[in-house]
Motif scaffolding. Structure first.
Motif, mmCIF file in Angstrom:
data_model
loop_
_atom_site.group_PDB
_atom_site.id
_atom_site.type_symbol
_atom_site.label_atom_id
_atom_site.label_comp_id
_atom_site.label_asym_id
_atom_site.label_seq_id
_atom_site.Cartn_x
_atom_site.Cartn_y
_atom_site.Cartn_z
ATOM 1 N N GLY A 334 -48.745 44.177 0.398
ATOM 2 C CA GLY A 334 -47.810 44.269 -0.721
ATOM 3 C C GLY A 334 -48.483 44.514 -2.051
ATOM 4 N N HIS A 335 -49.803 44.600 -2.056
ATOM 5 C CA HIS A 335 -50.525 44.780 -3.311
ATOM 6 C C HIS A 335 -51.466 45.971 -3.169
ATOM 7 C CE1 HIS A 335 -49.051 40.829 -4.516
ATOM 8 N NE2 HIS A 335 -49.451 40.373 -3.342
ATOM 9 N N GLY A 336 -51.807 46.563 -4.282
ATOM 10 C CA GLY A 336 -52.757 47.668 -4.273
ATOM 11 C C GLY A 336 -52.055 49.006 -4.341
ATOM 12 N N ASP A 337 -52.689 49.957 -5.029
ATOM 13 C CA ASP A 337 -52.127 51.293 -5.169
ATOM 14 C C ASP A 337 -52.127 52.023 -3.834
ATOM 15 O OD1 ASP A 337 -51.728 50.926 -7.859
ATOM 16 O OD2 ASP A 337 -53.718 51.694 -8.415
ATOM 17 N N VAL A 338 -51.123 52.895 -3.659
ATOM 18 C CA VAL A 338 -50.974 53.693 -2.439
ATOM 19 C C VAL A 338 -51.117 55.166 -2.800
ATOM 20 C CG1 VAL A 338 -49.372 54.405 -0.628
ATOM 21 C CG2 VAL A 338 -49.546 51.995 -1.261
ATOM 22 N N ARG A 339 -51.869 55.877 -1.992
ATOM 23 C CA ARG A 339 -52.023 57.325 -2.167
ATOM 24 C C ARG A 339 -51.568 57.990 -0.874
ATOM 25 N NH1 ARG A 339 -56.148 61.128 -4.615
ATOM 26 N NH2 ARG A 339 -56.224 62.921 -3.204
ATOM 27 N N ILE A 340 -50.776 59.050 -1.004
ATOM 28 C CA ILE A 340 -50.274 59.799 0.149
ATOM 29 C C ILE A 340 -50.806 61.223 0.056
ATOM 30 C CG2 ILE A 340 -48.231 60.567 1.416
ATOM 31 C CD1 ILE A 340 -46.683 58.288 0.078
ATOM 32 N N ASP A 341 -51.447 61.685 1.119
ATOM 33 C CA ASP A 341 -51.995 63.043 1.182
ATOM 34 C C ASP A 341 -51.295 63.825 2.280
ATOM 35 O OD1 ASP A 341 -54.288 63.074 -0.772
ATOM 36 O OD2 ASP A 341 -54.860 61.335 0.438
ATOM 37 N N VAL A 342 -50.731 64.971 1.895
ATOM 38 C CA VAL A 342 -50.066 65.884 2.838
ATOM 39 C C VAL A 342 -50.933 67.126 2.938
ATOM 40 C CG1 VAL A 342 -47.987 67.240 3.280
ATOM 41 C CG2 VAL A 342 -47.795 64.977 2.208
ATOM 42 N N THR A 401 -53.454 56.078 2.024
ATOM 43 C CA THR A 401 -54.671 55.360 1.646
ATOM 44 C C THR A 401 -54.306 54.173 0.771
ATOM 45 O OG1 THR A 401 -55.949 57.417 1.710
ATOM 46 C CG2 THR A 401 -56.932 55.543 0.560
ATOM 47 N N GLN A 402 -54.841 53.014 1.123
ATOM 48 C CA GLN A 402 -54.657 51.807 0.313
ATOM 49 C C GLN A 402 -55.922 50.964 0.429
ATOM 50 O OE1 GLN A 402 -51.929 48.682 1.571
ATOM 51 N NE2 GLN A 402 -51.194 48.456 -0.533
ATOM 52 N N GLY A 403 -56.445 50.545 -0.699
ATOM 53 C CA GLY A 403 -57.646 49.721 -0.692
ATOM 54 C C GLY A 403 -58.851 50.407 -0.075
ATOM 55 N N GLY A 404 -58.926 51.725 -0.198
ATOM 56 C CA GLY A 404 -60.062 52.452 0.348
ATOM 57 C C GLY A 404 -59.975 52.742 1.830
ATOM 58 N N VAL A 405 -58.886 52.307 2.475
ATOM 59 C CA VAL A 405 -58.696 52.527 3.912
ATOM 60 C C VAL A 405 -57.651 53.621 4.099
ATOM 61 C CG1 VAL A 405 -58.033 51.494 6.111
ATOM 62 C CG2 VAL A 405 -59.295 50.132 4.424
ATOM 63 N N THR A 406 -57.999 54.669 4.849
ATOM 64 C CA THR A 406 -57.098 55.798 5.085
ATOM 65 C C THR A 406 -56.552 55.723 6.503
ATOM 66 O OG1 THR A 406 -58.306 57.195 3.522
ATOM 67 C CG2 THR A 406 -56.889 58.303 5.129
ATOM 68 N N THR A 407 -55.233 55.884 6.626
ATOM 69 C CA THR A 407 -54.561 55.790 7.922
ATOM 70 C C THR A 407 -53.638 56.979 8.098
ATOM 71 O OG1 THR A 407 -54.552 53.374 7.673
ATOM 72 C CG2 THR A 407 -53.190 54.302 9.430
ATOM 73 N N ASP A 408 -53.643 57.565 9.290
ATOM 74 C CA ASP A 408 -52.695 58.642 9.582
ATOM 75 C C ASP A 408 -51.279 58.091 9.575
ATOM 76 O OD1 ASP A 408 -54.491 60.722 9.835
ATOM 77 O OD2 ASP A 408 -54.921 60.280 11.940
ATOM 78 N N ASP A 411 -49.563 56.167 12.402
ATOM 79 C CA ASP A 411 -50.053 54.814 12.677
ATOM 80 C C ASP A 411 -49.593 53.797 11.649
ATOM 81 O OD1 ASP A 411 -51.467 55.799 14.879
ATOM 82 O OD2 ASP A 411 -53.194 56.332 13.639
ATOM 83 N N VAL A 412 -48.924 54.260 10.579
ATOM 84 C CA VAL A 412 -48.474 53.360 9.513
ATOM 85 C C VAL A 412 -47.086 52.825 9.856
ATOM 86 C CG1 VAL A 412 -47.875 53.180 7.075
ATOM 87 C CG2 VAL A 412 -49.840 54.556 7.776
ATOM 88 N N GLU A 413 -46.912 51.534 9.694
ATOM 89 C CA GLU A 413 -45.580 50.959 9.818
ATOM 90 C C GLU A 413 -44.771 51.385 8.593
ATOM 91 O OE1 GLU A 413 -42.243 49.551 10.684
ATOM 92 O OE2 GLU A 413 -43.854 49.351 12.174
ATOM 93 N N VAL A 414 -43.792 52.282 8.832
ATOM 94 C CA VAL A 414 -43.099 52.938 7.724
ATOM 95 C C VAL A 414 -42.385 51.929 6.830
ATOM 96 C CG1 VAL A 414 -41.343 54.635 7.133
ATOM 97 C CG2 VAL A 414 -42.870 55.063 9.041
ATOM 98 N N GLY A 415 -41.876 50.860 7.427
ATOM 99 C CA GLY A 415 -41.178 49.858 6.624
ATOM 100 C C GLY A 415 -42.060 49.261 5.543
ATOM 101 N N THR A 416 -43.357 49.094 5.832
ATOM 102 C CA THR A 416 -44.258 48.548 4.817
ATOM 103 C C THR A 416 -44.587 49.589 3.751
ATOM 104 O OG1 THR A 416 -46.272 49.169 6.050
ATOM 105 C CG2 THR A 416 -45.264 47.049 6.565
ATOM 106 N N LEU A 417 -44.511 50.880 4.110
ATOM 107 C CA LEU A 417 -44.721 51.931 3.110
ATOM 108 C C LEU A 417 -43.559 51.979 2.138
ATOM 109 C CD1 LEU A 417 -46.116 54.444 1.928
ATOM 110 C CD2 LEU A 417 -44.989 55.793 3.723
#
Length: 561
Positions: A334-342, A401-408, A411-417
């Protein structure tokens, strides 16, 4: 159409418990039916042959009365639980349908169908369509299970009492399902046609109600009346066709069973004359003969009367069986900036034979305004849906990407996004509530609320309302103009703590002054470190963006015929 679809039991737990209970009550009913026939023969035979008095047959008569009361009680219990089960099953299916529709996403809902869109079809299905399942659950399922219990047990008892009568009944029983199949084939076609007509009528009426204010402003509110009337008449004709077929099936089944019972009665009467069978056995057989055919006859009638519900269930099952993307395993904090790359994403549109978008790449990152531009139909809104995890691309890659960790993205739980996203799309709805409830004023300080109202230009609207923020808004924003509704959406977005703000044509329906206000709010979001993704056509919005991405579509290559 299956007599008992196992998928219905798989999708609704309420149906499973109801079927088990109905089967148990069916066994009890079969025993009561046999006892009633034997006791009735035991009461009548001595009275006819030996001039027995009421005292002589008192014991079997009392037993017969108890059996009749017990049979009526079991039937009442069955009906009571049937209505409960029908309500629970239909409510469960509605919940599952809406849950699956949300999982399939807005692109699936807006896809065209033969009667409108999937959204309008789903509306008709979840309201009027599934209600037609009640006759199937209340009447058909109990009779189906009674047929599986009462009919074979009664036939065995008839064979035990008289073999010839048993052979006559056994020879006529296969004719009942044969004619049920023949009539059912015709009924299925008419039921499916009726459901399509009902969906078409529902979509037409919904569109008319949605645009009635616009039609009235141009004096065209009576224009669609002829079309709605024609659809209503078509629905009436299809319904009457279904009823005619249902009555026809009932007549055919009644004729078959009447002939079968008549054959047994005539044969038994002749054999009684020649003394080849006893009166008590003959009465028991004649009483049991209709009971053998009764469940079969009624299951055929109820089946054909339930074909509308079965057709609705088959369409509901098609929606429930639609494949959805499996839930992701990685949950964002719930914390930290989120970056989305398409990256190089394409989304195929089979109905138009195009990729829209085709090979688009962009990033949504904190402190940057990214604008998507392109002609209508190029896939700008679809690109937004891909970035939000609501649409699975045909090709390409989306990462979060959040907290320096990049996930496809898969694999991301969309509800948390979505907890990190505030989304203002082209058709954002407003619930029927007060402005204060819509904006969530109670969750914010008065200073922040006032800043959001001023930044969105909603403060001037609120000042002109007698009740201020306590003014109640109708469903879809009734009571506010289109521009005022847009300001409410912008204010609600500004009050959000989401790190990613997605705006789809945020200045649509706004005048120049209000557009400047919204653009200033977008600058404030960027300066606050928010990631802003905007779909824009107007040059003023594009000039505000830090990055402008051109979105294009690509027509599929057609193979030569």
């Amino acid at each position: 159409m299956k007599p008992l679809d196992p998928d219905l039991l798989r999708h609704t737990s309420a149906a499973r418990g109801y079927v088990i209970l109905t089967a148990a009550l069916g066994f009890v009913t079969s025993g009561l039916v046999l006892a009633q026939a034997v006791l009735l023969a035991a009461v009548l035979a001595p009275v006819i042959t030996a001039n027995a008095t009421l005292t002589d047959v008192r014991v079997p008569l009392i037993a017969l009365a108890c059996v009749a009361v017990a049979r009526a009680g079991v039937a009442a219990l069955q009906t009571r639980f049937a209505h409960r089960a029908a309500t629970r099953v239909i409510a469960g299916l509605r919940r599952d349908l809406l849950t699956r529709a949300l999982a399939l996403g807005p692109r699936w809902l807006t896809a065209p169908t033969e009667s409108g869109t999937r959204a309008s079809d789903l509306h008709t299905l979840t309201t009027r369509g599934l209600e037609d399942l009640r006759p199937y659950i209340i009447n058909y399922l109990p009779q189906l299970l009674l047929t599986a219990t009462v009919t074979p047990v009664a036939l065995v008892l008839v064979f035990g009492l008289d073999i010839i009568s048993g052979l006559i009944i056994a020879g006529t029983i296969p004719l009942v399902p044969l004619f049920m199949i023949l009539v059912g084939t015709l009924t299925q076609t008419s039921s499916q046609r009726r459901l399509v007509t009902m969906s078409r009528l529902g979509a037409q009426v919904l569109d008319l109600l949605t645009g009635l204010a616009t039609l009235r402003s141009f004096g065209r509110e009576r224009g669609p009346a002829a079309r709605v009337r024609a659809l209503g008449e078509a629905y009436t004709r299809s319904t009457m066709t279904t009823l005619r077929v249902a009555f026809l099936s009932g007549m055919v089944l009644e004729l078959l069973t009447t002939l079968s019972v008549a054959l047994v009665a005539v044969a038994m009467g002749l054999r009684l004359v020649y003394g080849q069978v006893g009166l008590e056995a003959a009465l028991a057989v004649i009483i049991l003969a209709p009971e053998v055919h009764l469940p079969l006859r009624q299951v055929g009638q109820h089946f054909h009367a339930s074909t509308n519900g079965i057709a609705a269930w088959e369409r509901a099952k098609a929606v429930l069986d639609e494949p959805v993307r499996p839930p992701g395993q990685v949950c964002l904090s719930g914390h930290g900036d989120v970056r989305i790359d398409v990256r190089d994403v394409s989304v195929g549109s089979p109905e138009r034979a195009v990729d829209a978008p085709a090979g688009v790449s962009f990033s949504v990152e904190p402190g940057v305004i990214t604008a998507l531009r392109g002609p209508s139909g190029s896939g700008k809104s679809t690109a937004v849906l891909v970035a939000l995890g609501l649409v699975t691309p045909t090709s390409g890659r989306v990462t979060v990407t959040q907290g320096g960790v990049t996930t496809d993205m898969p694999d991301v739980e969309v509800g948390t996004l979505w907890r990190h996203v505030a989304w203002l799309n082209q058709r954002s709805p407003l619930p029927p509530a007060s402005l204060a409830e819509i904006l969530g004023v109670a969750d914010h300080t008065p200073e922040r609320v006032q800043q959001a109202l001023a930044a969105s230009g909603l403060d001037t609207v609120v000042a002109g309302l007698a009740a201020g923020l306590d003014t109640r808004v109708g469903y879809g924003g009734v009571g506010l103009s289109v521009g005022q509704r847009q300001r409410v959406h912008v204010a609600r977005t500004l009050l959000s703590d989401a790190g990613v703000v997605v705006l789809d044509e945020p200045t649509a329906h706004l005048d120049a002054a209000t557009e400047e206000t919204v653009m200033a709010a977008m600058k404030d979001l960027r300066d606050a470190g928010r990631a802003v993704l905007v779909v824009a056509h107007r040059p003023s919005l594009l000039s505000l963006a830090d990055r402008v991405v051109d979105v294009r579509s690509s027509v599929w290559e057609r193979s030569p015929v």
